[in-house]
Every structure is written in structure tokens, then in C-alpha cells.
Design an enzyme around this catalytic site. Structure first.
Site, mmCIF file in Angstrom:
data_model
loop_
_atom_site.group_PDB
_atom_site.id
_atom_site.type_symbol
_atom_site.label_atom_id
_atom_site.label_comp_id
_atom_site.label_asym_id
_atom_site.label_seq_id
_atom_site.Cartn_x
_atom_site.Cartn_y
_atom_site.Cartn_z
ATOM 1 N N ASP A 173 46.213 135.777 3.549
ATOM 2 C CA ASP A 173 47.248 134.485 4.163
ATOM 3 C C ASP A 173 46.818 133.696 4.865
ATOM 4 O O ASP A 173 47.776 132.441 5.568
ATOM 5 C CB ASP A 173 49.055 134.754 4.194
ATOM 6 C CG ASP A 173 48.914 135.472 2.916
ATOM 7 O OD1 ASP A 173 48.898 136.970 2.791
ATOM 8 O OD2 ASP A 173 49.824 135.420 2.346
ATOM 9 N N ASP A 202 45.333 134.569 -1.295
ATOM 10 C CA ASP A 202 46.009 133.289 -0.235
ATOM 11 C C ASP A 202 45.013 132.601 0.614
ATOM 12 O O ASP A 202 44.991 133.047 1.886
ATOM 13 C CB ASP A 202 47.599 133.042 0.229
ATOM 14 C CG ASP A 202 48.721 133.278 -0.171
ATOM 15 O OD1 ASP A 202 47.941 133.316 -1.818
ATOM 16 O OD2 ASP A 202 49.681 133.639 -0.255
ATOM 17 N N TYR A 205 45.004 127.445 0.812
ATOM 18 C CA TYR A 205 46.620 126.787 0.708
ATOM 19 C C TYR A 205 46.566 125.054 0.124
ATOM 20 O O TYR A 205 47.508 124.621 0.248
ATOM 21 C CB TYR A 205 47.855 126.713 1.475
ATOM 22 C CG TYR A 205 47.919 128.076 2.173
ATOM 23 C CD1 TYR A 205 47.532 128.734 2.344
ATOM 24 C CD2 TYR A 205 49.365 128.840 1.282
ATOM 25 C CE1 TYR A 205 48.237 130.346 2.327
ATOM 26 C CE2 TYR A 205 49.869 129.784 1.988
ATOM 27 C CZ TYR A 205 49.105 130.338 2.676
ATOM 28 O OH TYR A 205 49.137 132.148 1.927
ATOM 29 N N ASN A 239 49.130 133.753 -4.824
ATOM 30 C CA ASN A 239 49.465 133.323 -5.809
ATOM 31 C C ASN A 239 49.202 131.737 -5.500
ATOM 32 O O ASN A 239 49.514 131.292 -6.771
ATOM 33 C CB ASN A 239 51.257 133.748 -5.232
ATOM 34 C CG ASN A 239 51.823 133.221 -4.346
ATOM 35 O OD1 ASN A 239 50.900 133.501 -2.965
ATOM 36 N ND2 ASN A 239 52.405 132.402 -4.251
ATOM 37 N N HIS A 324 47.635 141.315 -3.296
ATOM 38 C CA HIS A 324 48.955 139.993 -2.204
ATOM 39 C C HIS A 324 50.386 141.164 -2.158
ATOM 40 O O HIS A 324 49.943 140.989 -1.038
ATOM 41 C CB HIS A 324 48.007 139.225 -3.506
ATOM 42 C CG HIS A 324 49.150 137.759 -2.660
ATOM 43 N ND1 HIS A 324 47.997 137.427 -1.794
ATOM 44 C CD2 HIS A 324 49.769 137.073 -2.874
ATOM 45 C CE1 HIS A 324 48.970 136.176 -0.943
ATOM 46 N NE2 HIS A 324 49.420 136.465 -1.676
ATOM 47 N N HIS A 334 59.821 137.362 -0.484
ATOM 48 C CA HIS A 334 59.177 137.588 -1.139
ATOM 49 C C HIS A 334 59.684 139.326 -1.351
ATOM 50 O O HIS A 334 59.384 140.658 -1.822
ATOM 51 C CB HIS A 334 57.610 138.143 -0.707
ATOM 52 C CG HIS A 334 57.526 136.794 -0.577
ATOM 53 N ND1 HIS A 334 57.028 136.076 -1.287
ATOM 54 C CD2 HIS A 334 56.733 136.591 0.694
ATOM 55 C CE1 HIS A 334 56.185 134.869 -1.219
ATOM 56 N NE2 HIS A 334 56.631 135.033 0.384
ATOM 57 N N HIS A 361 51.064 138.010 1.285
ATOM 58 C CA HIS A 361 52.128 137.216 1.089
ATOM 59 C C HIS A 361 53.097 137.357 1.812
ATOM 60 O O HIS A 361 53.762 135.950 1.489
ATOM 61 C CB HIS A 361 52.853 138.111 -0.851
ATOM 62 C CG HIS A 361 53.267 137.264 -1.694
ATOM 63 N ND1 HIS A 361 52.913 136.139 -1.816
ATOM 64 C CD2 HIS A 361 54.061 137.870 -2.582
ATOM 65 C CE1 HIS A 361 53.624 136.020 -2.440
ATOM 66 N NE2 HIS A 361 53.996 136.646 -2.406
ATOM 67 N N HIS A 363 54.763 136.213 5.164
ATOM 68 C CA HIS A 363 53.576 135.545 6.024
ATOM 69 C C HIS A 363 54.989 136.651 7.555
ATOM 70 O O HIS A 363 55.483 135.841 8.798
ATOM 71 C CB HIS A 363 54.483 134.099 6.091
ATOM 72 C CG HIS A 363 53.501 134.023 5.198
ATOM 73 N ND1 HIS A 363 53.629 132.501 4.132
ATOM 74 C CD2 HIS A 363 52.250 134.226 4.069
ATOM 75 C CE1 HIS A 363 53.095 132.151 3.297
ATOM 76 N NE2 HIS A 363 52.195 133.354 2.760
#
Ligand code: FE2
Length: 469
Positions: A173, A202, A205, A239, A324, A334, A361, A363
Site C-alpha cells: 500500500d 495497492d 493510488y 483494490n 491484499h 476493513h 489493505h 493502513h
């Protein structure tokens, strides 16, 4: 006044001993539970670096290759896929390469493609696979032949074997903020820096920008080159890599991601670039897709079932799964998003004694105990995860530092399955030592410094399934 010492037959020193014993027992029982780190990061917004940042600099020269990156190109590590982008004209698809001890330049031919995304048209994206490389060898390679030529290098992994040490960087991420830059810098400066990176999804972004501004995929590619051109990163999709935008007629899922970041899925008989497997040194790494159907009889399910049957722990003792969306997570953000995959795939992980399941996923950072919830079914309501020494450790490191910022809210009380959690940015390292032992450490970004926030020895589930706690 009641005197606790005045019990016939028990001396005061015996009482003291019992008291200490009780305390030790209490502490040891408590230590089986989870730790929520007391470190609290100074809260500030995570801001993307501006387009004119030095880390996004376009390399000088006519049609100079940019966004150079490599990943493994076969099942065992004797092939490397080299990818790069040119912008003035397609230019050459050739890669020249040679081993450190050889003057003989070898040549490989790749392919070129472009894709459109709404009003954006990509540069010329080149992919070229270098095959039949020697194990454990440093290679130099050149791209941009005929225009501006740039030279990079990588080292191939050692030959596969059960006691071959190998070190993986663990990052997720990341995005392209000032925090992302700090995480990548900390990883690069870590004395135990990995020989390859397992990336849990990810990437850029870019989808946070109007119309998923794909220029931000280009800036991310240039930002990452300083690491990814020199060591392979193993990609899994998140995602933010789906780029589904029906409002601008962009409904082709994972379009920028799959066009830019090829994976060696065919080498493991996967029909999708989103899930695949590779072997490297003493590890067997299975990459899954959280955003591809995983129910029974779907292609991903059938592929995973077949793939796990191929794993030979006498050849590759360490079995690692990356994805992820986490299957276990004790934060508010999440929470239970990985439940559909957990219900279907967790029995596979326990049956096959998977050592680690790495995810992103979230953070923040979290590590679980070895737990399973495979006994739960809709009738028995037996839904509390239990300690299980055949289970993987689940580690979440979606803490790269992207524009969405940290997920701070944790569920209270900390559930029994959660071993350690902290809402900080950072990166982790897994050092496989031999078939039985691996040393793992996670480093938070703390006021500009990388601070080792936790470390732990893990034991292989097949060769040495001893309780680490
Ligand atoms: Fe995500």
C-alpha cells in the site's frame, strides 16, 4: 488483623515463593494475549509528492527508457521480465545483458504495447523476458538500445534448495506520498534489506485523482525505479489497482496494472496474471487475488487447489501466501473484508501448513498468533478463532504510507488472535535462515528514522512446528 503468613505448615518464605510463582504465571498467561503498541505517531496528513518532485524526474535524453522494473520471469528464478516505458517513439524492444564475469553481451527481444484510459494514452510499454540465466549471478542489462541507453543490474537467486537462506522485503500500500518515500528509503537503507520484495498490493493510488489520472501511474513507475530496476518485486493486486470507472466507460478491470506489471503466471499454469506462484531459494510463494472470484469451482480456487499439491517441502520448506485484503484484522477499517476468501481458502492453508499469510489493505501493522477458524460452520456457531500450530501467522503490512493516511481505530478489547498491532507506517523483512528458522522484523517510520518496533523468530511449520509463543 488477618495475617496471610499465619498458615500452619507454610513458612513466610514459601508464601513469597508462591506469590512470585503466581505473578510469573499471570504474566506468562497475559503474554499469550496481544500487545497494542504504545507508540503513537505524530498525526499529520499523508500528502502526495508534487509532479515536479525529484523522485519523479524524467531521465534525460531522447526517448530515454523510464519506469524500469523487473520481476521473476519463470517458476524457479532463472528468468527475469524487464519492463520499461519510452515516450517519444516506440524505440527498440531489445535488452542487452551480460553476466558480471563475461564481456559477451547477450540479446533478448521483447514486445511493446500501449493502452488508453479515458483521455490518457500510455507511453510505449516494453516487456522482455531474459531466459536461461545462471543462478546466483550478477547481470548487467541495458534498455533503450539505439536511442538513450541506460544500464542497470540485478542478481539472480541461488539455486532452489531446502536450506538456502534468502531475505524478502515486505511492503504494501505504498502510494507516492512523502511517507511512501520515507518507507522506500528506510527499506533501501535497512542493513538487512531483502534480495526481492513481496508486495501486497495497492501500488500508485492513481485512482484517487479525477478520472484515475494515469499520469500518476507514470510518476509511481519513475519513483520506484531506484529499487525495482535492481531487485525483483513480486506483485499482487489491490483494490486501488482495479481502476473500474464506469462513469468514464472504463470497465476493463486492472487495465493499467496488468498492462504495466506483468507476472509469470503461465509458469505456474495460472490463466490469470492476478494469481500465480514462484519458487525462490527455499521458499514457495503463492500470490492470490482478493478481487477475483475465489468460491469453490472458480478458476482461482481450482488453480490454488492444484498448486498446493505441487509444493514439495523437502525442496522449498517455506510456504508463503500473499494477498491484499487480510483474513484476520482487529482494526475497524476493513474488518472482515477478507471473510469470503477466509471461509473458502483457510482450510487449504491449515491442511498445507502454510507458514505465513501476508496481506495489506489495512493502513497499519498487525501480526496474529497461529490461529484458525476452520471449525466454524453456520450450524455450530463455533466462530472463535483458536490457537492451531498448523496455521499460518497472519501479518498485515499495508503501512507503506499512501495518500489515504493511517487507519487508527482499533477494535477493543484486542482479540485473542491478535499478537501485536500498531498504527504506524513502515516496512518489514523476512530473513529465511535454513529449513527450520526465519527471523522476522518490522520497522516503523519514526520521526524520519526506521525503528525496529518488533522482531521474532519463526519456526517452519513442516520441519519444526514448535509454538513460537
Ligand atoms: Fe487496499
Amino acid at each position: 488483623m488477618y495475617k496471610m503468613w499465619a498458615v500452619p505448615g507454610i513458612s513466610s518464605s514459601s508464601w513469597s515463593f508462591l506469590l512470585v510463582l503466581c505473578l510469573v504465571l499471570k504474566i506468562s498467561v497475559l503474554s499469550r494475549g496481544g500487545i497494542t503498541s504504545s507508540y503513537v505517531r505524530k498525526l499529520q496528513k499523508s500528502v502526495d509528492m508534487p509532479l515536479d518532485s525529484d523522485v519523479f524526474r524524467v531521465p534525460p535524453g531522447y526517448n530515454a527508457p523510464q519506469q524500469v522494473h523487473i520481476t521473476q520471469g519463470d517458476l524457479v528464478g532463472k528468468a527475469v521480465i524487464v519492463s520499461w516505458v519510452t515516450t517519444d517513439e516506440p524505440g527498440s524492444n531489445t535488452v542487452l545483458y551480460w553476466s558480471e564475469n563475461s564481456k559477451l553481451k547477450l540479446k533478448a527481444e521483447g514486445t511493446v504495447l500501449r493502452y488508453k484510459f479515458y483521455t490518457y494514452t500510455s507511453g510505449y510499454i516494453h516487456n522482455c523476458t531474459l531466459e536461461n540465466l545462471k543462478f546466483n549471478t550478477k547481470y548487467y542489462y541495458q534498455v533503450g538500445i539505439g536511442n538513450t541507453t541506460r544500464t542497470f543490474w540485478f542478481t539472480t537467486p541461488p539455486e532452489i534448495g531446502p536450506d538456502v537462506p534468502y531475505t524478502f522485503g515486505l511492503i504494501g500500500d505504498l502510494g507516492q506520498t512523502y511517507d511512501s518515500n520515507m518507507t522506500l528509503t528506510h527499506y533501501e537503507q535497512n542493513p538487512a534489506k531483502g534480495q526481492a520484495v513481496l508486495y501486497v498490493g495497492d501500488l500508485s493510488y492513481a485512482d484517487k485523482y479525477p478520472n484515475h489520472d494515469n499520469e500518476r501511474w507514470d510518476t509511481w513507475g519513475r519513483f520506484m525505479e531506484r529499487s525495482v530496476a535492481y531487485q525483483p518485486w513480486f506483485w499482487s493486486a489491490g483494490n486501488h489497482d482495479i481502476d473500474f470507472a464506469p462513469e468514464i466507460d472504463e470497465t476493463d478491470l486492472f487495465k493499467p496494472y496488468t498492462n504495466r506489471y506483468p507476472t509469470p503466471n503461465q509458469a505456474s499454469n495460472s490463466s490469470s496474471p492476478l494469481y500465480y506462484a514462484i519458487k525462490r531459494a527455499s521458499a514457495y510463494v503463492i500470490v492470490l487475488s482478493s478481487y477475483t472470484a475465489c468460491g469453490k469451482f472458480t478458476p482461482q480456487y481450482i488453480w490454488l487447489d492444484n498448486e498446493l499439491k505441487k509444493v514439495n517441502r523437502s525442496e522449498t520448506p517455506w510456504l508463503i501466501v500473499i494477498m491484499h485484503a487480510p483474513l484476520y484484522n482487529s482494526y475497524e477499517a476493513h474488518f472482515m473484508e477478507g471473510e469470503t476468501m477466509r471461509v473458502v481458502f483457510e482450510p487449504f492453508f491449515v491442511e498445507n501448513k502454510v507458514d505465513f499469510v501476508f496481506a495489506g489493505h489495512l493502513h497499519a501493522y498487525e501480526r496474529s498468533h497461529r490461529i484458525s477458524n476452520i471449525n466454524y460452520e453456520i450450524v455450530n456457531k463455533d466462530c472463535t478463532p483458536v490457537r492451531n500450530q498448523s496455521s499460518p501467522v497472519y501479518i498485515i503490512f499495508g503501512d507503506g504510507g499512501n495518500i489515504e493516511g493511517l487507519n487508527l481505530d482499533m477494535r477493543e478489547p484486542q482479540p485473542d488472535h491478535s499478537a501485536f498491532r500498531e498504527a504506524s507506517f513502515g516496512h518489514a523483512i523476512l530473513e529465511i535462515k535454513n529449513r527450520t528458522h526465519a527471523y522476522y522484523h518490522w520497522h516503523r517510520n519514526q520521526d524520519g528514522y526506521a525503528v525496529k518496533a518488533e522482531s521474532k523468530w519463526f519456526y517452519n511449520r513442516y520441519w519444526h512446528p514448535v509454538d513460537e509463543d
